[in-house]
Design an enzyme around this catalytic site. Structure first.
Site, PDB file in Angstrom:
ATOM      1  N   SER A  81       5.358  -8.028  -4.273  1.00  0.00           N
ATOM      2  CA  SER A  81       5.092  -6.712  -2.472  1.00  0.00           C
ATOM      3  C   SER A  81       6.703  -6.572  -1.877  1.00  0.00           C
ATOM      4  CB  SER A  81       3.783  -7.102  -1.930  1.00  0.00           C
ATOM      5  OG  SER A  81       3.522  -6.612  -0.976  1.00  0.00           O
ATOM      6  N   ASP A 100      -2.293   0.254  -8.692  1.00  0.00           N
ATOM      7  CA  ASP A 100      -1.757  -1.217  -7.400  1.00  0.00           C
ATOM      8  C   ASP A 100      -1.547   0.233  -5.911  1.00  0.00           C
ATOM      9  OD1 ASP A 100      -0.806  -1.936  -5.577  1.00  0.00           O
ATOM     10  OD2 ASP A 100       0.602  -3.135  -6.338  1.00  0.00           O
ATOM     11  N   HIS A 146      -3.380  -5.800  -6.279  1.00  0.00           N
ATOM     12  CA  HIS A 146      -2.071  -5.985  -5.604  1.00  0.00           C
ATOM     13  C   HIS A 146      -1.279  -7.288  -6.028  1.00  0.00           C
ATOM     14  CE1 HIS A 146       1.945  -5.229  -2.829  1.00  0.00           C
ATOM     15  NE2 HIS A 146       1.354  -5.865  -2.465  1.00  0.00           N
TER      16      HIS A 146
END
Length: 528
Positions: free
Chosen positions: A219, A439, A468
Site C-alpha cells: 500500500s 483493488d 488490498h
C-alpha cells in the site's frame, strides 16, 4: 437507484500485452515533478544493539532502536528514534536485510517482520534478516504523534453534508484536528513526510552494515519504497511493491480515484450478498440489496444503532470490506440482522470490530495526516473540495464524503507542503509489483503507472481479485512468484487467478478459510 458497474477484469488482463502504452494513456495531464535532490550520505550510525523480544508466535524476534536526525539536512542536530524488530537469517549465506512496511502512512511495521519471516518459504526466509520498523512518529518510535483524542468518537455528524449545519460541524472537527496537531507537534511536523522517512531507511541501512538492502512494502509502503529507490538506486538489492500507489496522484487525486474504486467494490459486496439470499434474506437483485443498504444508512441518521452507529460509523464499519472480502460474511450478517430482523446488536458489534478507532489509532491517524498533508499540495479553498466531492459523490456515494473528511485536515494544515518527487527510475535492478485488478484502496491504474516508471520491473496481476495486499495472503501463484524473486532477483509480467470468494460463515465473527489472508490483513489495517 444505483446499479453495479460492469466487471472490468478481462480488460485489465490485456494490460500485460502493452503496459507501457496503457500507462501513457492513463497518465493524468500533470507536469512531472522533479526527482528528489540527491541525498547526502547519512551521518554515521552507531551499531544496533539487538535484544530478544520473542513472542509465542515469533520465538526468534529481536528488537532494537535507531537514532536518526529529525532534520536530515542538520545531521548533528536533534535526534529522534525508530523502533525496530528483526528475525535474523539462519542460512550460511545471507542476502542481507529485507525491510518490510505495512503501509498507512502511520502503520506500525514491527509485527510485520515476524509475519513475513514465517509466511515465506523457510529456505527464502533463512537468507534474509527480515526487519520491521515503526517509521518516524509511529508507534514505539519517539516522539510518537497524537494530535487529537476523541476525533472519531461516535456519533459523528453525517459524513454527507445534506445541510449547511452538518457541513459546518464536519469542518469544525477537521479544522480543530489540524490546529491541535500544530499546537502539539509544530516542531516535528515539518520533518514528518515520505522523503524524510525514506532518508531514515538509508541511515538504517548504514547501521545494519549492509551494502544494499531489500524492501517489501504494501500500500503506502509501495510509495515509500519507490521514493527510497529513487534516492538510492544503487543501494537496492530487491524491491517488492504490493498494492501499488499511483505516484502521479499523490495525494488528493489518488483519494478521488479511491472513492470511485471503493464504490465499485461495495457494489461487489452487495452483489455477493444477493447471491446468498437463502442465508441473508436481503433479496436476489443486487440493486435492491443496495437500496436496502442505503435505507439502513438513512434510518441510522435519526436513530443511531446502540447510540454508537450513525451514517458515518456505518461507512467506517463497511469500508474494511473493500480491503478484504474475508470480512464480507460478518458484514452481511450485521446488515441482515438490522434490516431483516430489526436487531441492531450485530451491527454495533461489527462497528466495534471493524470501524471503532482504538486508542492507538490516534497515533496512526495523526501520522497519516501529517505525512499526507506534508507530502504534496492540497486545495486550500474549501469550495474546490466541495465541488469535487459532490461531483464524485454523484457517481460514487459509498465513501466519497467519508474519505473527504478523513483527509480534510490538509485543507487547514499550517506546515507548507513539499513538491512531490518523481519516482521514475532507470537505475534499479528489476523490481516486482503485485496488484489485484479490482483493488479499491490502490486502484489498478496506479500499478500500471508505477510499472512504467520503474524500468525493468515486472507486474504480477491477481486477475479478478479485489483484496488490498495480496502477496502472502494465501494465493499460491502469487506467493511462488514472490519466493522465486527473493531467491534469484528474476521476475516477469504474469497473471494469477484470484482466490475464490468467501462463503457465508456459520458464526458472525468467523473468517472463512477460503478467503485467506486474515492474518495479513489484520496487520495491514485500513485506509492506507
Amino acid at each position: 437507484m444505483l446499479h453495479p458497474v460492469p466487471h472490468p477484469s478481462k480488460k485489465r488482463a490485456a494490460v500485460l500485452l502493452s503496459l507501457s502504452a496503457v500507462a501513457a494513456a492513463l497518465a493524468s495531464p500533470v507536469v512531472a515533478a522533479p526527482a528528489p535532490a540527491p541525498a547526502p550520505a547519512p551521518a554515521a550510525a552507531a551499531a544496533l544493539r539487538w535484544s530478544g523480544c520473542a513472542t509465542p508466535r515469533y520465538p526468534t524476534l529481536q528488537c532494537a532502536s535507531l537514532k536518526v536526525p529529525l532534520d536530515h539536512d542538520s545531521p548533528a542536530g536533534r535526534q529522534i528514534s525508530l523502533a525496530l524488530t528483526r528475525v535474523p537469517h539462519t542460512a550460511a549465506t545471507s542476502q542481507g536485510p529485507l525491510l518490510v512496511n505495512p503501509g498507512g502512512p502511520g502503520g506500525s511495521g514491527r509485527t510485520l517482520a515476524g509475519f513475513v519471516a514465517s509466511a515465506l518459504p523457510k529456505d527464502v526466509a533463512a537468507q534474509y534478516d527480515v526487519i520491521g520498523f515503526d517509521p518516524r512518529g509511529v508507534g514505539r518510535s519517539e516522539p510518537a504523534l497524537d494530535c487529537g483524542a476523541g476525533h472519531f468518537k461516535p456519533v459523528r455528524p453525517d459524513s454527507v453534508p445534506l445541510d449547511p449545519a452538518t457541513e459546518r460541524a464536519n469542518l469544525e472537527r477537521v479544522r480543530s484536528f489540524a490546529e491541535s496537531c500544530q499546537t502539539k507537534h509544530a516542531d516535528v511536523l515539518p520533518y514528518v513526510g515520505t522523503v524524510s522517512a525514506a532518508r531514515d531507511l538509508e541511515v538504517l541501512r548504514t547501521a545494519l552494515g549492509a551494502e544494499r538492502l531489500s524492501y517489501f512494502g504494501y500500500s503506502y509502503g509501495t510509495y515509500l519504497g519507490a521514493v527510497y529507490a529513487r534516492l538510492h538506486p544503487d543501494r537496492v538489492h530487491r524491491l517488492v511493491l504490493d498494492s501499488v500507489v499511483d505516484p502521479g496522484g499523490v495525494w488528493y487525486e489518488d483519494n478521488l480515484a479511491q472513492d470511485q474504486a471503493f464504490d465499485a467494490r461495495h457494489k461487489s459486496f452487495l452483489a455477493w450478498v444477493a447471491q446468498y439470499d437463502a442465508t441473508y434474506h436481503l433479496g436476489t437483485d443486487p440493486a435492491a440489496v443496495e437500496e436496502r443498504w442505503y435505507a439502513m444508512r438513512t434510518a441510522l441518521r435519526s436513530a443511531p444503532a446502540g447510540g454508537k452507529v450513525g451514517p458515518a460509523e456505518l461507512e467506517d464499519t463497511y469500508m474494511p470490506g473493500g480491503y478484504y472480502n474475508g470480512y464480507w460474511p460478518a458484514l452481511a450478517e450485521a446488515f441482515a440482522a438490522y434490516s431483516v430482523r430489526e436487531d441492531a446488536k450485530p451491527l454495533v458489534a461489527a462497528y466495534e470490530r471493524f470501524g471503532a478507532v482504538e486508542p492507538s489509532a490516534g497515533n496512526s491517524y495523526s501520522v497519516y495526516t501529517a505525512v499526507q498533508c506534508r507530502d504534496s499540495a492540497w486545495p486550500r479553498d474549501w469550495n474546490t473540495w466541495r465541488a469535487d466531492m459532490w461531483r464524485t459523490h454523484a457517481k460514487a456515494p459509498f465513501m466519497t464524503w467519508n474519505n473527504a473528511w478523513y483527509n480534510a485536515p490538509c485543507a487547514f494544515w499550517k506546515t507548507e507542503p513539499l513538491q512531490t518527487p518523481d519516482v521514475t527510475n532507470h537505475d534499479l535492478p528489476p523490481a516486482l509489483l503485485f496488484q489485484a485488478s479490482e483493488d479499491a484502496a490502490t486502484p489498478f491504474e496506479g500499478a500500471v503507472a508505477m510499472h512504467d516508471k520503474l524500468a525493468g520491473s515486472a507486474l504480477v496481476v491477481e486477475e479478478g481479485g479485489g483484496n488490498h495486499g495480496v502477496a502472502l495472503s494465501g494465493n499460491k501463484c502469487l506467493d511462488e512468484k514472490l519466493a522465486a524473486y527473493l531467491r534469484t532477483g528474476q521476475a516477469a509480467d504474469a497473471v494469477c487467478p484470484a482466490q475464490p470468494a468467501p462463503k457465508p460463515a456459520t458464526a458472525t465473527r468467523a473468517v472463512p478459510p477460503s478467503a485467506g489472508g486474515a492474518a495479513l490483513h489484520g496487520l495491514l489495517g485500513f485506509r492506507g
